[in-house]
Enzyme design. Structure first.
Site, mmCIF file in Angstrom:
data_model
loop_
_atom_site.group_PDB
_atom_site.id
_atom_site.type_symbol
_atom_site.label_atom_id
_atom_site.label_comp_id
_atom_site.label_asym_id
_atom_site.label_seq_id
_atom_site.Cartn_x
_atom_site.Cartn_y
_atom_site.Cartn_z
ATOM 1 C CE LYS A 1 10.205 28.581 40.666
ATOM 2 N NZ LYS A 1 11.101 28.228 39.570
ATOM 3 C CE LYS B 1 11.602 25.969 43.315
ATOM 4 N NZ LYS B 1 12.187 26.190 42.036
HETATM 5 C C1 PBG Z 1 13.986 27.999 38.004
HETATM 6 C C2 PBG Z 1 14.190 27.274 39.295
HETATM 7 C C3 PBG Z 1 14.550 27.839 40.521
HETATM 8 C C4 PBG Z 1 14.651 26.782 41.411
HETATM 9 C C5 PBG Z 1 14.375 25.619 40.717
HETATM 10 N N1 PBG Z 1 14.092 25.940 39.413
HETATM 11 C C6 PBG Z 1 14.847 29.232 40.870
HETATM 12 C C7 PBG Z 1 13.788 30.232 40.897
HETATM 13 O O1 PBG Z 1 12.704 30.028 40.388
HETATM 14 O O2 PBG Z 1 14.020 31.335 41.389
HETATM 15 C C8 PBG Z 1 15.004 26.925 42.871
HETATM 16 C C9 PBG Z 1 15.329 25.663 43.571
HETATM 17 C C10 PBG Z 1 15.971 25.854 44.892
HETATM 18 O O3 PBG Z 1 15.997 26.951 45.498
HETATM 19 O O4 PBG Z 1 16.492 24.862 45.401
HETATM 20 N N2 PBG Z 1 14.719 27.388 36.969
#
Ligand code: PBG
Length: 324
Positions: free
Chosen positions: A197, A250
């Site tokens: 991520k 992601k």
């Molecule tokens: C954290 C989380 C995020 C997203 C999914 N889970 C935000 C981040 O890590 O900043 C982002 C998903 C998206 O942008 O669609 N709980």
């Protein structure tokens, strides 16, 4: 030797032959729909930067689940937005907290006909918006955060979640959650690890969706640096060693190389998250008439699948399921 004339083009000459030789087919079975449920609102609230996506009430969420099931979409992932946020995000593991209630609602409607995934993190629940406990010096305390994640995992499993998806990028989070689930008897609940991520600018609209502002701070001390690829493989291997059943990359389209390499190094199912900003950019340009929204959405989602993902978390799930 010269290249034979029309050698490749003759296999593209009509739709039927293109269909026949297509290597990748996007299918409704590939989709997981991200859904937001917010405490203490009486009507679903539109999210301006995610046109067509809503913060749901428990009631409107149930209607959404019906629609999703009618379309044949096999999975959802739930995010909760509590009324009260605090320093540790305690509503995240409150057995009566909004996301636990919503999981139970979904489970009661869907039974085993829909995979109910639950995002496991505290950023939607903390007043500072970080994914963990913040120390006095502003750093994030990895191990204290793991203790919270364990409580959340058990609360979500107890509420009826089918898959737990930790997204906080703490080291050791998969092992900690696996232990907590095993110790409480939830041996059959799989973990979908947000393994690779990245600290992406593409999460912007998600911040609006979950009422988080991260002014003057970012998540670069725990989310990945987008300059790195080998590091992502280390993250994935670590999560697999710790017991991840599935892994995730992601965002999606900016990281197709990561998905493709992940596919090379593991045979577990790979999810990819086509995130909020990826959706919003298509919607915004489509809204101006500069691109054909549906075509670009299908093109991007197909590319994500072509690169090696088995399923895609996408805000386009309903819209594209309707036209496939
Ligand atoms: C954290 C989380 C995020 C997203 C999914 N889970 C935000 C981040 O890590 O900043 C982002 C998903 C998206 O942008 O669609 N709980």
């Amino acid at each position: 030797m010269t290249f034979p004339l029309h050698r490749l083009r003759r296999l593209r000459k009509n739709g039927a032959i293109r269909r026949l030789i297509s290597e990748t087919t996007l299918n409704v079975d590939d989709f997981v729909a991200p859904l937001f449920v917010r405490e203490a609102i009486t009507e679903a609230q539109p999210i301006t930067s995610l046109p067509g996506v809503f913060q749901h009430t428990r009631e409107s969420l149930k209607r959404e689940i019906d629609e999703i099931m009618n379309l044949g979409i096999p999975g959802i992932i739930l995010f909760g937005i509590p009324e009260k946020k605090d320093a540790t995000g305690s509503e995240a593991w409150n057995p009566d907290g909004i996301v636990q209630q919503a999981i139970a609602d979904c489970k009661s409607i869907a039974g085993d006909d829909l995979v109910i995934m639950s995002d496991l993190c505290v950023d939607e629940y903390t007043d500072h918006g970080h994914c963990g406990v913040v120390n006095d010096d502003g750093s994030i305390d990895n191990d204290l955060t793991l203790d919270l994640y364990k409580k959340i995992a058990v609360a979500q499993a107890h509420a009826g979640a089918d898959v737990i998806a930790p997204s906080g990028m703490m080291d050791g989070q998969v092992a900690a959650i696996r232990n907590a689930l095993d110790e409480t008897g939830y041996l059959d609940i799989p973990i979908l690890a947000y393994s690779a991520k990245y600290a992406s600018g593409l999460y912007g609209p998600f911040r609006e969706a979950v009422n988080v502002s991260l002014e003057n701070s970012d998540r670069k001390s725990y989310q990945q640096d987008w300059r790195n690829k080998r590091e992502a493989m280390n993250e994935i291997k670590a999560d697999l060693d710790e017991g991840a059943d599935m892994i995730m990359v992601k965002p999606a389209v900016t990281y197709l190389d990561i998905i493709a390499q992940a596919r090379e190094i593991t045979d577990v199912p790979i999810g990819a998250y086509h995130v909020s900003g990826e959706y919003s950019m298509i919607k915004a340009a489509g809204g101006k008439g500069w691109i054909d929204e549906k075509q670009v959405a299908i093109e991007q989602l197909t590319a994500v699948k072509r690169s090696g993902a088995n399923f895609i978390l996408t805000y386009f799930a309903k819209e594209i399921a309707e036209c496939l």
